[in-house]
Design a protein around this motif. Structure first.
Motif, PDB file in Angstrom:
ATOM      1  N   SER A 145      47.625  26.151  37.421  1.00 43.36           N
ATOM      2  CA  SER A 145      48.280  27.152  36.564  1.00 43.36           C
ATOM      3  C   SER A 145      49.524  26.545  35.939  1.00 43.36           C
ATOM      4  N   GLN A 146      50.047  27.239  34.926  1.00 45.45           N
ATOM      5  CA  GLN A 146      51.273  26.758  34.275  1.00 45.45           C
ATOM      6  C   GLN A 146      52.459  26.778  35.228  1.00 45.45           C
ATOM      7  N   GLN A 147      52.432  27.696  36.197  1.00 50.32           N
ATOM      8  CA  GLN A 147      53.548  27.779  37.141  1.00 50.32           C
ATOM      9  C   GLN A 147      53.507  26.678  38.193  1.00 50.32           C
ATOM     10  N   LEU A 171      55.959  23.727  38.163  1.00 52.36           N
ATOM     11  CA  LEU A 171      57.338  24.155  38.427  1.00 52.36           C
ATOM     12  C   LEU A 171      57.583  24.241  39.923  1.00 52.36           C
ATOM     13  N   VAL A 172      56.653  24.904  40.618  1.00 54.81           N
ATOM     14  CA  VAL A 172      56.789  25.069  42.069  1.00 54.81           C
ATOM     15  C   VAL A 172      56.738  23.705  42.750  1.00 54.81           C
ATOM     16  N   ARG A 182      61.608  30.619  34.968  1.00 50.95           N
ATOM     17  CA  ARG A 182      60.571  30.067  34.096  1.00 50.95           C
ATOM     18  C   ARG A 182      59.179  30.525  34.518  1.00 50.95           C
ATOM     19  N   MET A 183      59.006  30.890  35.793  1.00 48.83           N
ATOM     20  CA  MET A 183      57.716  31.413  36.248  1.00 48.83           C
ATOM     21  C   MET A 183      57.482  32.852  35.798  1.00 48.83           C
ATOM     22  N   ILE A 199      55.602  38.940  39.322  1.00 48.20           N
ATOM     23  CA  ILE A 199      55.819  37.844  38.379  1.00 48.20           C
ATOM     24  C   ILE A 199      55.331  38.330  37.020  1.00 48.20           C
ATOM     25  N   SER A 228      56.816  35.054  31.155  1.00 43.93           N
ATOM     26  CA  SER A 228      57.751  33.932  31.211  1.00 43.93           C
ATOM     27  C   SER A 228      58.624  34.017  29.960  1.00 43.93           C
ATOM     28  N   LEU A 284      50.858  30.825  43.356  1.00 46.25           N
ATOM     29  CA  LEU A 284      51.319  32.186  43.098  1.00 46.25           C
ATOM     30  C   LEU A 284      50.844  33.113  44.200  1.00 46.25           C
ATOM     31  N   PHE A 324      50.104  35.008  34.641  1.00 42.19           N
ATOM     32  CA  PHE A 324      50.005  33.549  34.710  1.00 42.19           C
ATOM     33  C   PHE A 324      49.038  33.031  33.657  1.00 42.19           C
TER      34      PHE A 324
END
Ligand SMILES: [Cu+2]
Length: 344
Positions: A36-38, A41-42, A115-116, A157, A160, A223, A237
């Motif tokens: 995922s796009q998140q 980041l994580v 950003r998430m 969530i 974004s 997530l 997401f």
């Protein structure tokens, strides 16, 4: 050895420790594939914390090892050790460094969370078109007891910073029940026991729970969001990698919590369209059959139907019925199972 000053040794050790920590921190295989796009980041945050942890580990354990060898008791030495009172500059130093690290990680984590989409749940009202195109779907939606929200839930969530003013591409209502996840697509009327989404789409899950608290967790997306009875939550997401990934209930929700698993299938857009078409047709047929036999158990859970394996609602099964398929793998026969369950 004796000619080389301690400061030089310390410098070399510092460089080696830093290099090893950064390398391990970015080349470990502790986390599953990112989907995922998140996820990046994580993982960026995790890798920094992991790098710091490895550096601390090497410094602390390395020092212990060096001291164990260098300052060991020599044969015949029965004198006391040197009396050390304390060292104020050193204490200030080792209090300041961790404080700065914790403060830095705190600020960084807030940025990642932002950003998430963690700060913008429910930021814009999202109305869902749920006028059924087919005669059957309106009834199906009612019977699935899916609540149809007009605004995005305010917990979870959300959008974004990039998607803040845009509605999601796809909205799916997700309901946790003991012990399954039900997915309902309000725009098409499809119900499913698995989550199907197109890659690259901005997906908004509206989560609810029928009975107790469940937690919707997709490790590959990094997530996790609780599904709460009576309080809607959301999870928004973008999946970045086609594939099939596990969905796990991450909140102990009862006796069969461990079996509350399903999967999310991330399709290419074309695959997703054909999945939609196939299931709309299949469920329309099921609905007609179901109207004919209105008391069949599958009628109550058309969600379970689309996989074509007729699964009943787990909540309606007796423990031995529920466990039967699993015991097959454990070498227990039906009779033994029945006696086991009875004796509880
Ligand atoms: Cu659960």
């Amino acid at each position: 050895m004796e000619q080389i000053p301690v400061s030089l040794w310390t410098l070399v050790a510092g460089i080696v420790v830093t290099a090893i920590s950064i390398w391990i921190g970015h080349n470990h295989s502790l986390l599953p594939i990112q989907a995922s796009q998140q996820a990046p980041l994580v993982d960026g945050f995790f890798n920094i914390m992991f790098t710091i942890a490895i550096a601390l580990f090497l410094v602390v354990e390395g020092t212990i090892l060096i001291f164990l060898i260098k300052y060991r008791r020599r044969r015949g030495d029965d004198t006391d050790g040197v009396r050390v009172e304390g060292n104020v500059p050193l204490e200030i130093f080792w209090t300041a460094i961790p404080s700065l690290i914790v403060l830095g990680l705190g600020i960084y984590s807030v940025d990642v969370f932002n950003r998430m989409g963690g700060f913008e749940p429910g930021s814009h009202p999202h109305s869902v078109a749920h006028v059924a195109q087919m005669p059957g779907t309106a009834i199906a939606a009612t019977l699935n007891n899916t609540s149809e929200p007009t605004a995005a839930p305010e917990i979870g969530i959300g959008a974004s910073p990039k998607t803040l003013d845009k509605p999601a591409d796809l909205v799916v209502n997700v309901q946790g029940i003991q012990y399954a996840w039900l997915f309902n697509y309000p725009e098409t009327g499809i119900s499913s026991g698995e989550l199907h989404i197109p890659v690259g789409a901005d997906v908004q899950l509206n989560l609810s729970a029928q009975d107790v608290i469940h937690s919707f967790w997709v490790p590959n997306f990094r997530l996790k969001q609780d599904a709460l009875p009576g309080i809607p939550t959301q999870l928004r997401f973008v999946a970045t990698r086609p594939g099939t990934y596990p969905v796990v209930c991450a909140e102990l929700c009862g006796g069969y919590h461990g079996s509350m698993r399903t999967q999310v299938v991330v399709h290419t857009p074309e695959e997703f369209d054909s999945w939609l078409t196939e299931n709309q047709i299949a469920q329309k047929q099921d609905l007609h059959q179901a109207v004919a036999v209105s008391e069949s158990p599958s009628w109550r859970f058309p969600a379970m139907e689309n996989s074509r394996t007729r699964r009943a609602n787990p909540a309606d099964l007796s423990p031995s019925e529920f466990l039967a398929p699993h015991t097959h793998n454990m070498g227990i026969d039906a009779a033994t199972l029945k006696s086991l369950v009875k004796s509880q």
